[in-house]
Write a protein that holds these residues in place. Sequence first.
Motif: not given
Length: 343
Positions: A65-79, A90-98
């Motif tokens: 996705l041509n937006t800002y983003g971060m591929h973080s660490i296992h399970g910690r994306a919500p934090a 001012d940001l719209t923040v989405w979390v993508v997880t499995g």
Amino acid sequence: MSNAVPVQLSAKDFKSDQEVRWCPGCGDYAILAAMQTFLPELGIPRERTVFVSGIGCSSRFPYYLNTYGMHSIHGRAPAIATGLSVSRPDLTVWVVTGDGDALSIGGNHLIHALRRNVNIKILLFNNKIYGLTKGQYSPTSEIGKVTKSTPTGSSDAPFNPISLALGAEASFVARTIDSDRKHLQSVLRQAAEHQGSAFVEIYQNCNIFNDGAFEVLKDPETRDAYLIRLEHGQPITFGKDDSHVVTHPAGSFGLAVGEAGKVDASEVLTHDAHAEDPAYAFALSRLAGPDLRHTPVGVFRSVRRPSYDELVRNQLDAAKAKAGEPEADLAALLNSGDTWTIL
């Protein structure tokens, strides 16, 4: 939703220059395409949109996705997403997880983000298997599931992600399916408009390690008998020619399914996604059996309550006002109250 001035964008604007690398036929392709088509509707600049992911097949989303983003660490994306949302309203923040990332090592982070009602949108891709690590059973795999890590069948009872989210008092809870783009985008649209935590479970096919896990919900020959489509304010009916209905039997704590011709019209439930008490939505989440018969999709719950972000910013504003200065002195703050001198 961001307060940014709406801008005109297209799906092409949200496609990055990275090669999309999932297995051919993976349900993630359909979700990515739906998201890239949907995002322009929001009118939010790409630099005001952020996708944060953990570890897993779904977590490659930020690359594509041509937006800002971060591929973080296992399970910690919500934090990580919580910190972004609180510090940058001012940001719209989405979390993508499995299902593995969110419900195993990330379980506590998920439930506390929902409990706090952080203003983030959490998309949980549920394929009932660990795909990236090559086919082990996951927290949503059914009892008896034979995989590389459970050669004689899993002994673990699976999580029901919708029930879990509702138990954590999530203010927005929904379920949709990867291959139903119209329904998927409708749910995403409602999640984006929600102020507070939005949890969306997406049934997603892993055609390599768990192919056909949700086929009965997709096959035109079976889906009408298995799927219950929830629409706020509408009677809960399903099946060919609305042959079946959902009722609340007298004296029962739960809900039941009956044949339309054998149930009085007054007993047919009308879906109320805005019910303050989550007990009703929880009962809906328990309708589906292990064979996926009577699976509700749509928005289970959507209620308004103060978000964590709002409450924290109100505290900061109150503290600044009490200090009598626009910006309080950090040294004075650190030396206020009980302090100790270490010799």
